[in-house]
Design a protein around this motif. Sequence first.
Motif, PDB file in Angstrom:
ATOM      1  N   LEU A  64       0.825  -1.211   0.000  1.00  0.00           N
ATOM      2  CA  LEU A  64       0.000   0.000   0.000  1.00  0.00           C
ATOM      3  C   LEU A  64       0.862   1.265   0.000  1.00  0.00           C
ATOM      4  O   LEU A  64       0.530   2.257  -0.649  1.00  0.00           O
ATOM      5  CB  LEU A  64      -0.935  -0.003   1.215  1.00  0.00           C
ATOM      6  N   ILE A  65       1.980   1.216   0.742  1.00  0.00           N
ATOM      7  CA  ILE A  65       2.887   2.378   0.773  1.00  0.00           C
ATOM      8  C   ILE A  65       3.504   2.616  -0.601  1.00  0.00           C
ATOM      9  O   ILE A  65       3.676   3.761  -1.035  1.00  0.00           O
ATOM     10  CB  ILE A  65       3.995   2.163   1.830  1.00  0.00           C
ATOM     11  N   SER A  66       3.824   1.530  -1.299  1.00  0.00           N
ATOM     12  CA  SER A  66       4.498   1.658  -2.603  1.00  0.00           C
ATOM     13  C   SER A  66       3.633   2.330  -3.655  1.00  0.00           C
ATOM     14  O   SER A  66       4.149   2.833  -4.665  1.00  0.00           O
ATOM     15  CB  SER A  66       4.940   0.283  -3.105  1.00  0.00           C
ATOM     16  N   ILE A  67       2.309   2.344  -3.451  1.00  0.00           N
ATOM     17  CA  ILE A  67       1.430   2.976  -4.445  1.00  0.00           C
ATOM     18  C   ILE A  67       1.012   4.386  -4.019  1.00  0.00           C
ATOM     19  O   ILE A  67       0.155   4.997  -4.664  1.00  0.00           O
ATOM     20  CB  ILE A  67       0.176   2.107  -4.716  1.00  0.00           C
ATOM     21  N   ILE A  68       1.618   4.894  -2.942  1.00  0.00           N
ATOM     22  CA  ILE A  68       1.356   6.280  -2.541  1.00  0.00           C
ATOM     23  C   ILE A  68       1.930   7.203  -3.625  1.00  0.00           C
ATOM     24  O   ILE A  68       3.093   7.068  -4.004  1.00  0.00           O
ATOM     25  CB  ILE A  68       2.014   6.605  -1.179  1.00  0.00           C
ATOM     26  N   PRO A  69       1.135   8.147  -4.116  1.00  0.00           N
ATOM     27  CA  PRO A  69       1.630   9.042  -5.177  1.00  0.00           C
ATOM     28  C   PRO A  69       2.606  10.092  -4.640  1.00  0.00           C
ATOM     29  O   PRO A  69       2.211  11.152  -4.169  1.00  0.00           O
ATOM     30  CB  PRO A  69       0.338   9.702  -5.703  1.00  0.00           C
ATOM     31  N   VAL A  70       3.895   9.763  -4.674  1.00  0.00           N
ATOM     32  CA  VAL A  70       4.937  10.689  -4.242  1.00  0.00           C
ATOM     33  C   VAL A  70       5.644  11.220  -5.478  1.00  0.00           C
ATOM     34  O   VAL A  70       6.134  10.438  -6.302  1.00  0.00           O
ATOM     35  CB  VAL A  70       5.952   9.989  -3.308  1.00  0.00           C
ATOM     36  N   ASP A  71       5.708  12.531  -5.621  1.00  0.00           N
ATOM     37  CA  ASP A  71       6.347  13.121  -6.804  1.00  0.00           C
ATOM     38  C   ASP A  71       7.100  14.386  -6.404  1.00  0.00           C
ATOM     39  O   ASP A  71       6.545  15.468  -6.323  1.00  0.00           O
ATOM     40  CB  ASP A  71       5.297  13.447  -7.868  1.00  0.00           C
ATOM     41  N   THR A  72       8.394  14.222  -6.120  1.00  0.00           N
ATOM     42  CA  THR A  72       9.238  15.362  -5.743  1.00  0.00           C
ATOM     43  C   THR A  72       9.982  15.919  -6.949  1.00  0.00           C
ATOM     44  O   THR A  72      10.677  16.931  -6.830  1.00  0.00           O
ATOM     45  CB  THR A  72      10.268  14.924  -4.684  1.00  0.00           C
ATOM     46  N   GLY A  73       9.862  15.217  -8.064  1.00  0.00           N
ATOM     47  CA  GLY A  73      10.599  15.640  -9.249  1.00  0.00           C
ATOM     48  C   GLY A  73      11.893  14.879  -9.424  1.00  0.00           C
ATOM     49  O   GLY A  73      12.554  14.988 -10.459  1.00  0.00           O
ATOM     50  N   ALA A  74      12.271  14.117  -8.398  1.00  0.00           N
ATOM     51  CA  ALA A  74      13.495  13.301  -8.452  1.00  0.00           C
ATOM     52  C   ALA A  74      13.134  11.869  -8.056  1.00  0.00           C
ATOM     53  O   ALA A  74      12.606  11.633  -6.970  1.00  0.00           O
ATOM     54  CB  ALA A  74      14.560  13.858  -7.520  1.00  0.00           C
ATOM     55  N   ALA A  75      13.422  10.939  -8.939  1.00  0.00           N
ATOM     56  CA  ALA A  75      13.047   9.537  -8.699  1.00  0.00           C
ATOM     57  C   ALA A  75      13.690   8.989  -7.428  1.00  0.00           C
ATOM     58  O   ALA A  75      13.051   8.274  -6.654  1.00  0.00           O
ATOM     59  CB  ALA A  75      13.441   8.685  -9.908  1.00  0.00           C
ATOM     60  N   TRP A  76      14.976   9.336  -7.194  1.00  0.00           N
ATOM     61  CA  TRP A  76      15.679   8.816  -6.019  1.00  0.00           C
ATOM     62  C   TRP A  76      15.052   9.336  -4.728  1.00  0.00           C
ATOM     63  O   TRP A  76      14.955   8.607  -3.722  1.00  0.00           O
ATOM     64  CB  TRP A  76      17.158   9.188  -6.069  1.00  0.00           C
TER      65      TRP A  76
END
Length: 298
Positions: A64-76
């Motif tokens: 469930l955590i892995s599908i949280i939409p996180v987008d900082t602009g940097a993949a790492w």
Amino acid sequence: MIAGMEVSTFFLVMAFLFFVGSVLGWCIEVLFRRFFSAKKWINPGFLTGPYLPLYGFGLTFMFLISIIPVDTGAAWADKLILILITGVVMTVIEYIAGLIFIKGMKIKLWDYTNQKGNIQGIICPLFSFLWTVVGAIYVLFLDGFVKSGVSWFVSHIPFAFFVGVFFGVFIVDLCHSVNLTAKITKFAKTNKVVISFERFKESIKDGIESSKAKAAESFRKGMENAEASFRKGEKQEKQEKSSFIFAFKSQKSIQNMLEEYLEWTENLKEKVSLKRGRNSKEDGAEDDKTQKNDSEVK
């Protein structure tokens, strides 16, 4: 992946992940105890079957955590945030589970008392770090495989039948274990102690091994009842081989086994104290010898 999924399918997916995580976690814990901690084959956890709910919840939450939409602009940075969240969530799950058993049931499934920075012996920095490492392994290497497995499961829903069988066995096992746990909890509250499940299982195995040793000694000394004693030892040896799964299976009552467990822990503490005392004396003697040699040199 979750978006647009039917509610019933979503719960089946969660059940599937719980099933996979519980079984794999059990395998990991068995190997860890055999080769790193107890150095023995011990069935971990408070359930009888080959599954650990803590790991089942762990895999479910990691997914469930892995599908949280996180987008900082940097993949790492996105992956780092998911890894840190996983480490925190797994530590919280471990702490809550530990509190439920220790505070509510007076049973200790694991003990980090000897670890630095531990909190109530339930969590500690070392294992929080290890949980974070597990999170990193999941996010960086396993996430794709798990999502592929989930996709396969969704397209092969009939496999849910086997997941249902698992939960049927799991629920029966849970009822049996809760009944056993209630007896252990009652004993623990009466004697004002906290029972360590792992040590309790070790004490039972040690008792069997001790009985076998006594039977062999009787045989060597040629006592009249040597043959009967030796046969009893062979029977207990067979019990030990089958006790890996059924750790509490014995002709003795749970009350008697718990009383023997308290004696076993006291004897263990005495042995540790004596060993520390001997080490202190040896260190003192070595210091005296060193001082004497230094004075002779002078």
